[in-house]
Design a protein around this motif. Structure first.
Motif, PDB file in Angstrom:
ATOM      1  N   THR A   1       6.423   8.559   8.841  1.00  0.00           N
ATOM      2  CA  THR A   1       6.072   8.468   7.426  1.00  0.00           C
ATOM      3  C   THR A   1       4.693   9.072   7.225  1.00  0.00           C
ATOM      4  O   THR A   1       3.719   8.637   7.840  1.00  0.00           O
ATOM      5  CB  THR A   1       6.055   6.993   6.982  1.00  0.00           C
TER       6      THR A   1
ATOM      7  N   ASN B   1       3.623   7.192  -2.486  1.00  0.00           N
ATOM      8  CA  ASN B   1       2.567   7.973  -1.838  1.00  0.00           C
ATOM      9  C   ASN B   1       2.902   8.381  -0.402  1.00  0.00           C
ATOM     10  O   ASN B   1       2.011   8.661   0.390  1.00  0.00           O
ATOM     11  CB  ASN B   1       1.244   7.192  -1.869  1.00  0.00           C
ATOM     12  N   THR B   2       4.186   8.375  -0.083  1.00  0.00           N
ATOM     13  CA  THR B   2       4.566   8.817   1.266  1.00  0.00           C
ATOM     14  C   THR B   2       5.819   9.685   1.222  1.00  0.00           C
ATOM     15  O   THR B   2       6.588   9.627   0.269  1.00  0.00           O
ATOM     16  CB  THR B   2       4.887   7.614   2.204  1.00  0.00           C
TER      17      THR B   2
ATOM     18  N   ASP C   1       0.815  -1.217   0.000  1.00  0.00           N
ATOM     19  CA  ASP C   1       0.000   0.000   0.000  1.00  0.00           C
ATOM     20  C   ASP C   1       0.849   1.268   0.000  1.00  0.00           C
ATOM     21  O   ASP C   1       0.390   2.339  -0.372  1.00  0.00           O
ATOM     22  CB  ASP C   1      -0.909   0.043   1.236  1.00  0.00           C
ATOM     23  N   PHE C   2       2.077   1.127   0.487  1.00  0.00           N
ATOM     24  CA  PHE C   2       2.921   2.332   0.580  1.00  0.00           C
ATOM     25  C   PHE C   2       4.198   2.194  -0.247  1.00  0.00           C
ATOM     26  O   PHE C   2       5.146   2.956  -0.075  1.00  0.00           O
ATOM     27  CB  PHE C   2       3.263   2.621   2.047  1.00  0.00           C
TER      28      PHE C   2
ATOM     29  N   GLU D   1       1.554   9.752   4.926  1.00  0.00           N
ATOM     30  CA  GLU D   1       0.867   9.312   3.720  1.00  0.00           C
ATOM     31  C   GLU D   1       0.234  10.544   3.068  1.00  0.00           C
ATOM     32  O   GLU D   1      -0.499  11.291   3.721  1.00  0.00           O
ATOM     33  CB  GLU D   1      -0.224   8.302   4.100  1.00  0.00           C
TER      34      GLU D   1
ATOM     35  N   GLN E   1      -1.432   0.469  -5.938  1.00  0.00           N
ATOM     36  CA  GLN E   1       0.023   0.397  -5.917  1.00  0.00           C
ATOM     37  C   GLN E   1       0.475  -0.860  -6.641  1.00  0.00           C
ATOM     38  O   GLN E   1      -0.115  -1.924  -6.462  1.00  0.00           O
ATOM     39  CB  GLN E   1       0.550   0.331  -4.480  1.00  0.00           C
TER      40      GLN E   1
ATOM     41  N   ASP F   1       0.062   0.292  10.546  1.00  0.00           N
ATOM     42  CA  ASP F   1       0.192   0.328   9.087  1.00  0.00           C
ATOM     43  C   ASP F   1       1.475  -0.343   8.619  1.00  0.00           C
ATOM     44  O   ASP F   1       1.516  -0.940   7.554  1.00  0.00           O
ATOM     45  CB  ASP F   1       0.249   1.788   8.590  1.00  0.00           C
TER      46      ASP F   1
ATOM     47  N   THR G   1      -3.587   6.069  -3.857  1.00  0.00           N
ATOM     48  CA  THR G   1      -4.022   5.515  -2.575  1.00  0.00           C
ATOM     49  C   THR G   1      -4.436   4.052  -2.673  1.00  0.00           C
ATOM     50  O   THR G   1      -4.297   3.307  -1.725  1.00  0.00           O
ATOM     51  CB  THR G   1      -5.211   6.321  -1.981  1.00  0.00           C
TER      52      THR G   1
ATOM     53  N   LEU H   1       1.736   7.334   9.270  1.00  0.00           N
ATOM     54  CA  LEU H   1       1.528   5.897   9.396  1.00  0.00           C
ATOM     55  C   LEU H   1       1.990   5.450  10.782  1.00  0.00           C
ATOM     56  O   LEU H   1       3.039   5.867  11.262  1.00  0.00           O
ATOM     57  CB  LEU H   1       2.321   5.148   8.318  1.00  0.00           C
TER      58      LEU H   1
END
Ligand SMILES: Cc1ncc(COP(=O)(O)O)c(C=O)c1O
Length: 930
Positions: A711, A743-744, A434-435, A713, A798, A670, A795, A666
């Motif tokens: 971190t 995205n971070t 996701d990140f 997001e 990924q 997460d 979001t 995060l």
């Protein structure tokens, strides 16, 4: 109305993020309120409410102030008395003065005392004052003893009478009456440098308010209360040493001084009999601090700079000569000041030393660093951890040795492993799709890999486990557990923990338990402890020989190493410059290797010679020496403050209505999947339980998160990490950060971070959020659709992170069937084969997809590293898998090292692979055939 301030009400500090911040905020509130009261008429409607708040504030401060020498319990009680007697104007003046002295730290100045009435300086205003303070630093000494207020005053006066103009420091005392109070004071009072534990004091604290602080006592065995008083002091010493090993501990006992001294010599710096030797105790305290304050190399360099010398050697810039003579480069000296050049020299004698063969101040400086970071040996490196890593790898690894390493480790390891000729076994960290980032290597995977080598009869070839602790994003291993369980399978293993980002961790008890050196010391003590031997025997009997044949059982059991076989061989590399005070490139190698002298010292020396410049930078070395001093004298304070600031930053974003619309920090929930969080803790701080989650999770979970690495997001902004960093934070607001993912963006607090710095960052984030909000409001329908699509992509969509595929059989030591389990490859051969143009060709992404679908194995000749995230998705000799191509195709970053957009991948030709398959390096061939 009753204005007496009783101590009966319980005040919970649980919701409080920072005791220190709370202390400061409460003094501000108290001064403001007293100021208001001093001008309000008593029958004014605000008077009563304000007075009540004043009383509440006093109640909150009261337990905290009991752990500090300034203003001290007596003065604080006087202030309380003034308020109770409604001497509000006087109370306001006194509170204001105390607050100013605390805020400006002028209480540290020896000439400042609250007892002097008259106008006291509330700020350090002149250079002389600053100089006086710097030349005689102030600290506090904790006395653990049950004493009346008058006995305390008498003791304080006695200490003050001993002060002499020749003293290097000035100290004041804080007296606490119990075991519990002593532990709390150890954590709360960062001015402490020494603790004197006297004979006969109760266990329990009468300070009932400190529910939050009492958490530190959670782990204490209830049996302590039942211990005889003579044992309480030694035990307290051990507990304090665990929390803050840098403090000097002294025991004053009424009984068996000789026996206790023999038994407790390691914990206490000295043991005294009764009150017989006050002078000696005073001098010991001063000397103990002086030992830590000494910075042998920095001092030597400073002395050298003052000497007149003629330079008939290299380095024209030494003493600023080539600059002073110049008509053109004078601004260099103007900018840096002459001292820098006075301290530049290529001399290694005349009070200085040689890094390559230290015998004087550098040798001492490295010994002190070993003491500060809990190592057996420490070596300085002036070329960053990039070099430190290569030194350690070369020292430990012989060509053909297997090294298990996390693939997303720093590039210095990949190159170091190529140079060393290691058989590299890449381990996959858990992905955080996701990140677009990786976590760390699960212990289960590590154990599974070791078992595969065991089954293949090749366990003895696995020499080194190399992991990153903590990762760039702040994921921290349970270092002790990893080493214990790995040693249970392979007792000969050596560990290299890349703690480039974790040098500060040894300063703080919560962090320290997850450091390489802290864990090595603990395991070493454990393996020598007869109680552990009994525990191991019981474990072994219950687990049984048969269970070792059942991999699932081995994987699911918390293994214990055999104390008669396991060796403690641990190395850590620190980028001191990244998280502590040191000039850029200042790094350290810390070693706790019980076989260092017998097995590694010579190889280490050679490796150190290979990579260390013959002209190491003296300024970097001096800064490492002074950075170590800071760690030993104020490291705990700085790290705790940093932690609290990071928590504050996280909380403010979490609470702010506009910020939380676009941004989210995060949390551990997460970044560490639930299977690695036995505690199920999702967040380290909340209003109800305060910090207790943080401490529990760090004690228990397989992976913990370092909250100082925050971190953020940012996908909801529609901006990717790179754009956010460059176009918004840097270009518009001059805020520098380093790491981003799709995205971070990562914000790091460090020991230099300040409350105002955090406030500025929040302000900037608010401005950015406001800009985005405005922009989004003005979007046309089409633009809005594009924006929403972008947000959705950032979001929700990924590209999945690809696992390490495999080395091509041409670069495998072992036949491919077993290699799927053991997976190591000879990266060095592949790396150098890529130098031969005739063995390589280029192939673009689409063509690569086509030929792979057609059945050809494509093998990368280079490291392919997209930035971000910055780890190699391909290494030399690695098969290019469809998953890797899919990932690259989906990745929207501009910078991919090792991949030329106009040409594509550099891969080996089929002919080159066929040739390489036949010519394997001798050691690898031998291993394959045995
Ligand atoms: C995990 C890790 N190890 C090593 C290094 C290299 O450290 P240095 O910059 O001190 O050479 C870095 C640099 O970012 C890193 O992130």
């Amino acid at each position: 109305m009753d204005t007496a301030i009783t101590d009966a009400t319980e005040i919970s500090l649980d919701g409080c993020r920072s005791i220190w911040e709370m202390r400061s905020d409460n003094w501000i509130l108290l001064v403001d309120d007293l100021g208001r009261l001093s001008v309000l008429a008593q029958n004014h409607s605000d008077f009563t409410t304000t007075l009540k708040r004043v009383m509440r504030t006093i109640k909150s401060l009261s337990p905290i102030e009991s752990y500090w020498a300034f203003p001290g319990e007596r003065v604080f009680a006087e202030l309380k008395g003034m308020i109770e007697r409604r001497e509000l104007v006087r109370a306001h003046l006194v509170a204001r003065r105390i607050h100013r002295m605390l805020a400006g730290q002028t209480y540290r100045h020896e000439s400042v005392s609250l007892e002097n009435e008259g106008d006291l300086p509330s700020q350090i205003e002149t250079d002389e004052e600053r100089q006086a303070q710097l030349s005689r630093p102030y600290f506090e000494v904790l006395i653990v003893d049950e004493m009346s207020a008058s006995e305390q005053d008498a003791l304080r006066r006695r200490v003050q009478r001993k002060r002499s103009v020749d003293d290097d420091f000035v100290f004041d005392i804080v007296v606490v009456p119990s075991f519990e109070d002593a532990l709390i004071a150890t954590l709360v009072n960062f001015n402490l440098q020494a603790v004197v534990v006297r004979y006969g004091f109760p266990f329990r604290s009468q300070n009932h308010h400190l529910t939050a602080l009492r958490r530190v006592l959670d782990g204490l065995d209830a049996g302590i209360e039942a211990l005889p008083e003579s044992e309480r002091g030694p035990l307290l010493g051990r507990q304090i040493a665990q929390l803050r090993p840098e403090l000097d501990l002294y025991l004053v006992t009424d009984v068996n001084v000789e026996e206790i001294a023999a038994r407790m010599g390691e914990t206490f710096r000295r043991v005294f009999f009764r009150e017989e030797d006050h002078d000696e105790l005073y001098r010991s305290i001063m000397r103990g601090v002086a030992v830590r304050q000494r910075a042998p190399f920095f001092n030597a360099l400073r002395d050298y700079a003052k000497q007149p010398t003629g330079v008939f050697h290299a380095l024209p810039l030494a003493r600023g000569k080539s600059i002073q003579n110049s008509n053109w480069i004078g601004d260099l000296a103007q900018f840096y000041g002459m001292n820098l050049f006075m301290a530049e020299t290529s001399a290694t004698s005349g009070g200085l030393d040689s890094l390559l063969d230290p015998v004087g101040p550098l040798k001492l400086a490295q010994e002190y660093a070993a003491r500060a970071f809990g190592a057996k040996r420490t070596f300085f490196a002036t070329n960053g951890t990039s070099t430190a890593n290569k030194v350690v790898v070369q020292a430990l690894v012989r060509p053909g040795d297997v090294v298990l390493v996390d693939r997303n480790c720093h590039k210095s390891h990949h190159y170091g492993l190529v140079l060393a000729g290691a058989q590299v076994g890449y381990l996959d960290s858990y992905p955080l799709n996701d990140f677009s980032m990786y976590g760390a290597v699960p212990l289960r995977q590590l154990k599974k890999t070791l078992l595969a080598y065991k089954h293949a009869g090749m366990l003895d070839r696995v020499r080194l486990v190399l992991l990153t602790n903590c990762t760039f994003d702040g994921i921290v291993y349970d270092v002790e557990r990893v080493m214990m369980e790995c040693l249970a399978i392979a007792p000969h293993l050596v560990f290299l923990w890349d703690e480039a980002w974790f040098a500060f961790a040894y300063c703080h008890p919560i962090y320290r338990q997850r450091t390489a050196m802290g864990s090595a010391a603990k395991i070493s003590a454990m393996l020598q402890d007869p109680d552990y031997a009994a525990r191991y025997e019981a474990f072994n009997a219950e687990f049984g020989e048969e269970a070792w044949k059942d991999d699932e059982k081995v994987l699911n059991t918390r293994l214990l190493p055999d104390p008669s076989k396991a060796r403690v061989r641990v190395y850590a590399t620190h980028s001191t410059h990244k998280t502590l005070t040191a000039l850029r490139q200042g790094s350290m190698i810390h070693i706790w290797d019980q076989d260092f002298k017998d097995k590694t010292e010579e190889a280490f020396h050679e490796a150190y010679m290979t990579h260390t410049s013959t002209s190491p930078n003296y300024q970097i070395l001096a800064s490492l020496d002074v950075g170590r001093r800071q760690v030993e004298l104020e490291g705990y304070e700085l790290v705790q403050r940093q932690l609290e600031l990071a928590m504050s930053l996280r909380e403010q974003v979490f609470r702010h209505p506009l910020l939380k619309k676009y941004f989210r920090f995060l949390g551990v929930g997460d970044l560490v999947p639930p299977e690695y969080r036995e505690t199920n803790v999702e967040s380290y701080f909340d209003e109800e339980t305060g910090w207790s989650n943080f401490e529990t999770a760090w004690r228990t979970d397989e992976f913990a998160l370092d909250p100082t690495r925050a971190t953020l997001e940012i996908g909801a902004t529609g901006l990717d990490g790179d754009t956010f960093k460059n176009k918004h934070l840097m270009d518009k607001y001059n805020i520098q950060i380093n790491k981003t993912s799709r995205n971070t963006v990562l914000f790091m607090t460090n020991i230099g971070s300040t409350r105002s710095g955090v406030a500025h960052l929040i302000e900037v984030l608010v401005k950015i959020a406001r800009d985005i909000d405005e922009r989004v409001k003005d979007l046309s329908m089409i633009e809005r659709r594009i924006h929403d699509k972008r947000v959705r992509s950032l979001t929700l969509e990924q590209p999945p992170l690809p696992d390490f595929s495999a080395f091509h059989p041409a670069f495998c030591a072992t036949p491919s069937a077993s290699n799927m389990a053991t997976r190591d490859g000879d990266m060095r051969t592949a790396f150098f084969l890529s130098y031969d143009d005739a063995s390589c060709e280029y192939i673009d992404l689409t063509e690569a997809e086509r030929v792979i679908a057609g059945g050809r194995e494509l093998v990368s000749a280079l490291f392919v590293i997209p930035y971000p995230p910055g780890f190699p998705i391909l290494v030399p000799g690695q098969i290019i898998s469809p998953a890797i191509l899919e990932y690259l195709r989906a990745l929207d970053v501009r910078e991919i090292h090792g991949f030329r957009p106009e040409l594509g991948f550099r891969v080996f030709t089929e002919a080159a692979l066929a040739r390489a398959r036949q010519i394997k390096p001798p050691r690898a061939q031998k291993a394959a055939s045995s």
